[in-house]
Every structure is written in C-alpha cells, then in structure tokens.
Write an enzyme that holds these catalytic residues in place. Sequence first.
Site, PDB file in Angstrom:
ATOM      1  N   ASP A 113      60.230  48.986  64.002  1.00 12.36           N
ATOM      2  CA  ASP A 113      60.236  50.443  64.157  1.00 12.36           C
ATOM      3  C   ASP A 113      58.873  51.040  63.802  1.00 12.36           C
ATOM      4  O   ASP A 113      58.397  51.967  64.471  1.00 12.36           O
ATOM      5  CB  ASP A 113      61.311  51.062  63.262  1.00 12.36           C
ATOM      6  CG  ASP A 113      62.724  50.792  63.765  1.00 12.36           C
ATOM      7  OD1 ASP A 113      62.871  50.352  64.920  1.00 12.36           O
ATOM      8  OD2 ASP A 113      63.677  51.016  62.985  1.00 12.36           O
ATOM      9  N   ASN A 156      60.514  41.759  65.230  1.00 17.26           N
ATOM     10  CA  ASN A 156      61.791  42.026  64.578  1.00 17.26           C
ATOM     11  C   ASN A 156      62.343  40.778  63.885  1.00 17.26           C
ATOM     12  O   ASN A 156      62.854  40.840  62.763  1.00 17.26           O
ATOM     13  CB  ASN A 156      62.814  42.530  65.598  1.00 17.26           C
ATOM     14  CG  ASN A 156      62.514  43.941  66.077  1.00 17.26           C
ATOM     15  OD1 ASN A 156      61.873  44.722  65.372  1.00 17.26           O
ATOM     16  ND2 ASN A 156      62.957  44.275  67.270  1.00 17.26           N
ATOM     17  N   HIS A 190      63.543  44.556  61.413  1.00 17.10           N
ATOM     18  CA  HIS A 190      63.587  45.679  62.349  1.00 17.10           C
ATOM     19  C   HIS A 190      62.825  46.895  61.833  1.00 17.10           C
ATOM     20  O   HIS A 190      62.343  47.711  62.631  1.00 17.10           O
ATOM     21  CB  HIS A 190      65.043  46.054  62.656  1.00 17.10           C
ATOM     22  CG  HIS A 190      65.710  45.087  63.581  1.00 17.10           C
ATOM     23  ND1 HIS A 190      66.256  43.904  63.157  1.00 17.10           N
ATOM     24  CD2 HIS A 190      65.900  45.129  64.925  1.00 17.10           C
ATOM     25  CE1 HIS A 190      66.770  43.254  64.183  1.00 17.10           C
ATOM     26  NE2 HIS A 190      66.567  43.970  65.262  1.00 17.10           N
ATOM     27  N   ASP A 249      54.685  48.894  77.859  1.00 19.61           N
ATOM     28  CA  ASP A 249      55.679  48.075  77.169  1.00 19.61           C
ATOM     29  C   ASP A 249      54.984  47.330  76.023  1.00 19.61           C
ATOM     30  O   ASP A 249      53.926  46.716  76.224  1.00 19.61           O
ATOM     31  CB  ASP A 249      56.300  47.066  78.139  1.00 19.61           C
ATOM     32  CG  ASP A 249      57.428  46.268  77.498  1.00 19.61           C
ATOM     33  OD1 ASP A 249      58.573  46.744  77.533  1.00 19.61           O
ATOM     34  OD2 ASP A 249      57.153  45.174  76.964  1.00 19.61           O
ATOM     35  N   GLU A 265      61.288  49.342  73.765  1.00 22.66           N
ATOM     36  CA  GLU A 265      59.859  49.356  73.444  1.00 22.66           C
ATOM     37  C   GLU A 265      59.018  49.847  74.614  1.00 22.66           C
ATOM     38  O   GLU A 265      57.815  49.613  74.672  1.00 22.66           O
ATOM     39  CB  GLU A 265      59.397  47.960  73.022  1.00 22.66           C
ATOM     40  CG  GLU A 265      59.616  46.877  74.046  1.00 22.66           C
ATOM     41  CD  GLU A 265      60.977  46.204  73.931  1.00 22.66           C
ATOM     42  OE1 GLU A 265      61.130  45.114  74.510  1.00 22.66           O
ATOM     43  OE2 GLU A 265      61.876  46.744  73.257  1.00 22.66           O
TER      44      GLU A 265
END
Length: 221
Positions: free
Chosen positions: A116, A107, A112, A99, A142
Amino acid sequence: MPTNILPLIIVICGVLALIAIGYALIFGVLNLVHLAHGEVFMIGALRRSLVFTQARYRELAHTDPLTNLPNRRGFLDRIERYHRSSAASTGQVGFLMIDVDHVKHINDNYGHQAGDQVLQLVVAGGKSGLRQSDPLCRWGGEEFVAILSSCDAAGAIAAAEKFRSSAAALCAVELGKTVHLSAGVATMRPNEDFYTLIGRADEALLVAKKNGKDRTISAET
C-alpha cells in the site's frame, strides 16, 4: 358616583378592552410569524444538510480511500464531462495507463502494508511528473490512468517516462527499494471516442508487460 360619569367610564373601559385585544392579536400574529420563520429556517437547514450529505456520499463513492484519487467510477464520470469540453474537441488528447510491476512480490515479501505504501508513493511521485491539468485515477489494483490534455504521441511518451522515473525515484528515497513501472500510451484519433482510446492504451500496456516490463509502449508506433 355621578350618573353623567358612568357612560364615560364605560367608554374608557371599552377602549382599554379594545387596546388589550389589539395587543393580544399583534402578539399572536408575531408568534405565528416567528414559528413560521423557525419552521422555514429548519426546513432550509435540513435541505442544506441533505444536499451536503448526498454530495459527500457521491464523493466517497467516486474516491479511492488509499490514494485519495478518483476511482474508476469517478474517472469515467470525469471523462464524460471532459469529452463534452472544448479541450477534447481539438483531438490533441493523450491517455496514459501505468501498472506497478511485481506488486505481488512486494506484498508477499514485505506485507500488504508495504505494498500500500508503494502505491501511495507511486501516486505522490508520479503526480509530480504530470501537469495539474492531467487528472490521475486509480484504475484498479496497481493500475493508474491519466488524461493528457493538448498532448501528441511524443508528448504522451514523455509524460509516461517522467511519471515512471519520478515515482521510482521517490520509492527509492522513501523505502530504499527499487520499484519498476510499465506504461501504455495512446493519443486520440479523429472521430475516436474515449473508450476506444482507453482500449488502445490498455493494449499497449499489455505489450509493455509481455516485453519484459519496466518500459513505455505507445499504441501509435
């Protein structure tokens, strides 16, 4: 015209008429064969196109568009096949659940698109820490998971640490940002199915998150 030639002319005309009819029949049959062959070819082409389209839709349905990894559906499909393979019968199978920590912070502060990019770099860096025989998947959000073939408990921990360090190093180089990852690992026990194995790795990951993140926890300790 002499009367004795007339029958000969009639016979010749009859032969020529038969030859003409024969040619017409031959060309007619050839045309039918050609048309039938064309129809068979078209049916074959349409069938191949349909098979390709179905395979492409299946691939898209099983692939995460951001990372180009198998998604959860695709990964579970692989697990079913992997479970039937001889590799799984040895019992030496590890499961890694990763994770990315603080993605919401990334973000919120960088957008965002930056989030990404972090996920893409985590995949690129993390895969370099895995063997080619260890399939990686985007589990959701994630979270990422990997099957570790021929891997005991110590090997699973080592794989998780290598994944975390490789992913963090690439993010630091490419983004100039510190990215931390938490990991939970488990190894398959006798008569254990994959879904129980996944559940134990998930529980280990939760412990890692509760204990401060940026660490690896094994379900076997």
